[in-house]
Enzyme design. Structure first.
Site, mmCIF file in Angstrom:
data_model
loop_
_atom_site.group_PDB
_atom_site.id
_atom_site.type_symbol
_atom_site.label_atom_id
_atom_site.label_comp_id
_atom_site.label_asym_id
_atom_site.label_seq_id
_atom_site.Cartn_x
_atom_site.Cartn_y
_atom_site.Cartn_z
ATOM 1 N N LYS A 1 -8.618 -2.675 -2.054
ATOM 2 C CA LYS A 1 -7.311 -2.775 -1.396
ATOM 3 C C LYS A 1 -7.260 -1.687 -0.320
ATOM 4 C CE LYS A 1 -3.361 -1.240 -3.592
ATOM 5 N NZ LYS A 1 -2.936 -0.125 -2.752
ATOM 6 N N GLU B 1 4.963 -2.997 -1.153
ATOM 7 C CA GLU B 1 5.552 -1.851 -1.853
ATOM 8 C C GLU B 1 6.853 -1.416 -1.164
ATOM 9 O OE1 GLU B 1 2.876 1.413 -2.596
ATOM 10 O OE2 GLU B 1 4.414 2.534 -3.687
ATOM 11 N N ASP C 1 -8.669 1.163 -4.689
ATOM 12 C CA ASP C 1 -8.171 1.523 -3.350
ATOM 13 C C ASP C 1 -9.264 2.158 -2.510
ATOM 14 O OD1 ASP C 1 -5.538 0.756 -2.981
ATOM 15 O OD2 ASP C 1 -4.731 2.528 -3.993
HETATM 16 O O1 KIV Z 1 -2.168 3.574 -5.505
HETATM 17 C C1 KIV Z 1 -1.401 2.819 -6.120
HETATM 18 O O2 KIV Z 1 -1.101 3.012 -7.296
HETATM 19 C C2 KIV Z 1 -0.847 1.684 -5.397
HETATM 20 C C3 KIV Z 1 0.254 0.933 -6.062
HETATM 21 C C4 KIV Z 1 1.510 1.710 -6.031
HETATM 22 C C5 KIV Z 1 0.420 -0.416 -5.480
HETATM 23 O O3 KIV Z 1 -1.255 1.426 -4.313
#
Ligand code: KIV
Length: 275
Positions: free
Chosen positions: A112, A175, A84
């Site tokens: 992401k 989500e 992320d």
């Molecule tokens: O940070 C995370 O774990 C996520 C998932 C919930 C998709 O973005």
């Protein structure tokens, strides 16, 4: 490996083979998932709340993400890893590229980020960084609830999914969204959709590994627990403390004794001189 896996996700979508993804934050978790043949590992910014003790995803820094991405890569050298981009690290195209490159150097195959930012998808793709989108409930940016239950919200999320798809995301996390909306998006986009709390009709699923393991007493409707690790941790800690306090741990079975000859010499030459 990176491009091969990205083509493989597209093929899985085409063939209707479900993509199974989990979050991981450290080397043992990643190793276990690689051994279980996970399709992709997400080093999510959920590391903040689940592992680092932060109150929200917003507190997670790029340094946190890189640190945990490195650990996951060490544990799962063969796995496809998404990381992320944390809050406020993709506010401009230049910042997004710099942040993504940093996570790539830490071992991420793709990044992401939340929201409909097609310009960032394009600039990242041009810089050699594959992108996964994230729509519906966006923990960095909105309140925790199901998003897309009204016509207005559903239409916006659907339109955003198509915008991200056209910009070139290879994957899209949806989500906490109604199952019908996630199914419609899945049919409408080329990208592989990965649901969490978005019903069974996406191309794949992701869950947060501590939720799956049962770290906390609190559970979520969208989750399925496959273990009670939180209870096991509490029970193990309590049993160990009790053993230490009672003198029941360690025993001689948990340590080594000195060979008799060395002990005799030690007693004669060192201990006796002390007295
Ligand atoms: O940070 C995370 O774990 C996520 C998932 C919930 C998709 O973005």
């Amino acid at each position: 490996m990176k491009m091969r896996m990205i083509s493989r996700f597209a093929e899985m979508k085409r063939l209707g083979e479900k993509i199974a993804m989990l979050t991981a934050y450290d080397a043992p978790q990643a190793r276990a998932q690689q051994e279980a043949r996970v399709d992709a590992i997400l080093v999510g910014d959920s590391v903040g709340v689940n592992i680092l003790g932060y109150a929200s995803e917003r507190e997670v820094t790029l340094a946190d993400m890189a640190h945990h991405t490195r650990a996951v890569r060490r544990g799962a050298p063969e796995a496809f890893i998404l990381s992320d981009l944390p809050f406020a690290t993709y506010d401009s195209p230049e910042q997004a590229v710099a942040s993504a490159k940093y996570l790539q150097q830490a071992g991420a195959d793709a990044v992401k980020f939340e929201g409909a930012h097609p310009e960032l998808v394009q600039v990242l793709a041009a810089a050699g960084v594959p992108v996964c989108g994230h729509l519906g409930y966006e923990p960095q940016h909105c309140e925790r609830r199901v998003h897309g239950k009204t016509f207005e919200e559903a239409s916006k999320i659907f339109a955003d999914a198509k915008i991200l798809d056209e910009a070139g995301v290879f994957m899209l996390v949806i989500e906490l969204a109604p199952a019908e909306l996630a199914a419609a998006i899945t049919r409408a986009v080329k990208a592989a959709t990965i649901g969490i709390g978005a019903g069974p009709h996406t191309d794949g699923q992701v869950l947060v590994f501590p939720d799956v393991l049962g770290y906390t007493e609190r559970n979520f409707r969208h989750n399925r627990r496959y273990a009670e690790v939180g209870a096991a941790m509490r029970n193990s800690a309590a049993a160990y403390l009790q053993d230490v306090r009672a003198g029941a741990f360690p025993t001689m079975a948990n340590c080594s004794a000195m060979p008799a000859e060395a002990l005799a010499q030690f007693e004669a030459e060192i201990l006796e001189r002390q007295s």
